[in-house]
Design a protein around this motif. Structure first.
Motif, short mmCIF file in Angstrom:
data_model
loop_
_atom_site.label_atom_id
_atom_site.label_comp_id
_atom_site.label_asym_id
_atom_site.label_seq_id
_atom_site.Cartn_x
_atom_site.Cartn_y
_atom_site.Cartn_z
N HIS A 305 33.97 4.50 28.54
CA HIS A 305 33.24 3.77 29.57
C HIS A 305 34.27 3.18 30.53
CE1 HIS A 305 29.52 4.00 27.21
NE2 HIS A 305 30.26 3.70 26.16
N THR A 306 33.84 2.71 31.67
CA THR A 306 34.78 2.10 32.61
C THR A 306 35.17 0.71 32.14
OG1 THR A 306 33.08 1.07 34.00
CG2 THR A 306 33.69 3.35 34.51
N ALA A 307 36.33 0.28 32.55
CA ALA A 307 36.80 -1.06 32.20
C ALA A 307 35.88 -2.12 32.80
CB ALA A 307 38.23 -1.25 32.67
N ASP A 308 35.43 -1.91 34.02
CA ASP A 308 34.55 -2.89 34.67
C ASP A 308 33.25 -3.06 33.89
OD1 ASP A 308 36.37 -3.39 36.65
OD2 ASP A 308 35.40 -2.10 38.14
N ALA A 309 32.67 -1.94 33.46
CA ALA A 309 31.41 -2.01 32.72
C ALA A 309 31.59 -2.71 31.38
CB ALA A 309 30.85 -0.60 32.51
N LEU A 310 32.68 -2.41 30.68
CA LEU A 310 32.93 -3.03 29.38
C LEU A 310 33.28 -4.51 29.53
CD1 LEU A 310 34.82 -0.12 27.65
CD2 LEU A 310 32.72 -1.20 26.82
N THR A 311 33.98 -4.86 30.60
CA THR A 311 34.30 -6.26 30.84
C THR A 311 33.01 -7.06 31.06
OG1 THR A 311 36.47 -5.77 31.78
CG2 THR A 311 35.46 -7.87 32.40
N GLU A 312 32.12 -6.54 31.88
CA GLU A 312 30.86 -7.23 32.15
C GLU A 312 30.01 -7.33 30.88
OE1 GLU A 312 27.86 -9.31 34.00
OE2 GLU A 312 29.91 -8.90 34.69
N ALA A 313 29.93 -6.27 30.11
CA ALA A 313 29.14 -6.30 28.88
C ALA A 313 29.74 -7.28 27.87
CB ALA A 313 29.07 -4.90 28.28
N THR A 314 31.06 -7.32 27.79
CA THR A 314 31.73 -8.25 26.87
C THR A 314 31.43 -9.69 27.23
OG1 THR A 314 33.52 -6.66 26.45
CG2 THR A 314 33.96 -8.96 25.93
N LEU A 315 31.48 -9.99 28.52
CA LEU A 315 31.19 -11.36 28.97
C LEU A 315 29.72 -11.72 28.76
CD1 LEU A 315 33.34 -11.45 32.23
CD2 LEU A 315 33.69 -12.82 30.17
N ARG A 316 28.83 -10.79 29.02
CA ARG A 316 27.40 -11.06 28.81
C ARG A 316 27.10 -11.29 27.33
NH1 ARG A 316 23.47 -6.81 31.06
NH2 ARG A 316 22.05 -8.28 30.02
N LEU A 317 27.74 -10.52 26.47
CA LEU A 317 27.53 -10.70 25.03
C LEU A 317 27.97 -12.10 24.60
CD1 LEU A 317 26.66 -9.16 22.42
CD2 LEU A 317 29.09 -8.68 22.07
N ALA A 318 29.09 -12.57 25.16
CA ALA A 318 29.57 -13.92 24.85
C ALA A 318 28.64 -14.98 25.40
CB ALA A 318 30.98 -14.10 25.40
N GLU A 319 28.19 -14.80 26.64
CA GLU A 319 27.34 -15.80 27.30
C GLU A 319 25.93 -15.85 26.70
OE1 GLU A 319 29.45 -15.44 31.73
OE2 GLU A 319 27.77 -14.14 31.17
N GLU A 320 25.38 -14.68 26.39
CA GLU A 320 23.97 -14.62 25.98
C GLU A 320 23.76 -14.68 24.47
OE1 GLU A 320 22.50 -11.04 27.76
OE2 GLU A 320 23.12 -11.64 29.79
N GLN A 321 24.75 -14.20 23.69
CA GLN A 321 24.57 -14.14 22.25
C GLN A 321 25.63 -14.90 21.47
OE1 GLN A 321 23.47 -10.22 20.72
NE2 GLN A 321 23.03 -9.52 22.80
N GLY A 322 26.59 -15.50 22.17
CA GLY A 322 27.61 -16.30 21.49
C GLY A 322 28.58 -15.50 20.65
N ILE A 323 28.79 -14.23 21.00
CA ILE A 323 29.70 -13.36 20.25
C ILE A 323 30.82 -12.91 21.19
CG2 ILE A 323 29.94 -11.21 18.95
CD1 ILE A 323 26.94 -11.38 18.35
N ALA A 324 32.04 -13.30 20.87
CA ALA A 324 33.20 -12.92 21.67
C ALA A 324 33.94 -11.80 20.94
CB ALA A 324 34.12 -14.11 21.88
N LEU A 325 34.01 -10.64 21.57
CA LEU A 325 34.64 -9.50 20.90
C LEU A 325 36.06 -9.26 21.37
CD1 LEU A 325 31.73 -6.89 20.67
CD2 LEU A 325 32.75 -8.24 18.84
#
Length: 367
Positions: A305-325
């Motif tokens: 996947h693109t770095a931009d897409a994974l960066t956005e998904a990683t941040l959303r996962l942290a913001e919305e579900q409290g999981i920092a990967l």
């Protein structure tokens, strides 16, 4: 990463209940408070602050020299400065400005050619393969060299380490050619598990060793060079000439002592658990782990996947579900194939293989 994205990540990761890679970001206030609390047990805090490298800085130097089994160690504010000092010392002793190192070594990739621009030394590459050079490659190197620099582990090849026998044979070959050996051991602390030998035995292979105070140990900054007494005496001279003899360095020195006390004994456990985490990540569709199993507690994860897409998904996962990967994604190879470096530390020890699988499924669902 731009400033806005950094602030977003800082806020998101601080609020997360779970963190897989690295450590949770802390504020300046939290960092100062933790240093004051943790340093109480590693040094006499009623002692006066250091002045130009005495006091707590000397205590750190003695501790590291003992851990590495060397006569002396010298503290530097940066590893870039420390390694230039070490390599120019051996160049003067051998009469050769040529340093054999890997093209992925730190001086080649991350120091703006400082070795050549400031020190007048030049690198030659015995191999471009993502591994330690072999004895045969050293003997047939296209240019004669006076110093061999070995980075353990080789970070930009995926934190890879040789087998112990390979390391011993390569060092022996360099010595047969009349070269001195310097270890770039920024992450040497966690290399003992894979190499199967303690720090003094690893350090004894080389004429000088560099170790970091903040990589793996969690210190504020700083590095040390370790070697013989004559080497250390001259290293202090060049430390001063390069501007590394700072008025006071007690916060960084104290944090390094804390790291040696707290993190160093935990590193073998991190390395062991990294294998569990890596195996779980390898089951993710499209994922590639390098190396597998990891040689240290750090390794690389690749996803299609693109770095931009994974960066956005990683941040959303942290913001919305409290999981920092993961902290950062990049595309160092083909476009659309992103890579992140995974560091398994204290926060990751509670993660099971099932936890990793579920979190990755949640991440991919946000893409």
């Amino acid at each position: 990463m731009n400033e806005e994205l950094q602030q977003r990540r800082y806020a998101a990761f601080r609020s997360c209940g779970r963190l897989l890679s690295g450590s949770r970001p802390v504020s300046l206030r939290e960092r100062m408070a933790s240093l004051a609390a943790e340093a109480e047990g590693v040094h006499d805090l009623d002692e006066r602050p250091d002045v130009y490298g005495d006091g707590v800085v000397r205590a750190l130097e003695r501790r590291v020299a003992a851990l590495l089994g060397r006569e002396a160690a010298v503290y530097f504010p940066t590893g870039t400065m420390a390694q230039q000092v070490a390599l120019r010392y051996w160049a003067e002793r051998t009469g050769s400005p040529m340093v054999a190192m890997h093209p992925l070594a730190h001086p080649e990739l991350h120091e703006r050619r400082a070795l050549t621009r400031l020190t007048g030394l030049h690198a030659v590459w015995p191999t471009t393969a993502p591994r330690l050079p072999t004895p045969a490659e050293l003997r047939t190197c296209e240019e004669r060299f006076g110093t061999l620099m070995v980075e353990l582990p080789l970070r930009d090849a995926g934190f890879v380490l040789p087998a112990w026998e390979q390391l011993v044979e390569t060092v022996a070959a360099a010595r047969e050619l009349g070269a001195r050996v310097h270890l770039d051991g920024a992450r040497l602390w966690e290399s003992t598990v894979h190499l199967g030998h303690p720090l003094p035995e690893i350090a004894a292979l080389a004429d000088s060793v560099y170790v970091s105070c903040y990589k793996s140990l969690g210190g504020l900054s700083g590095a040390l060079l370790a070697g013989g007494e004559a080497f250390a005496r001259e290293a202090r001279v060049w430390q001063h000439r390069y501007g590394g003899k700072l008025f006071q360095q007690w916060p960084a020195a104290l944090s390094a002592l804390v790291g040696l006390e707290r993190e160093l004994p935990r590193l073998p456990r991190y390395v062991a658990h990294a294998r569990t985490v890596a195996a779980a990540l390898a089951e993710v569709p499209g994922a590639r782990i390098d190396p597998l199993p990891p040689h240290t507690h750090q390794f690389r994860l690749w996803l299609p996947h693109t770095a931009d897409a994974l960066t956005e998904a990683t941040l959303r996962l942290a913001e919305e579900q409290g999981i920092a990967l993961f902290h950062y994604w990049d595309e160092p190879g083909a476009p659309g194939l992103a890579m992140t470096e995974v560091t398994v530390g204290a926060a990751a020890l509670e993660w099971t293989s099932e936890d990793v699988g579920k979190a990755m499924a949640a991440l991919l669902a946000l893409l």
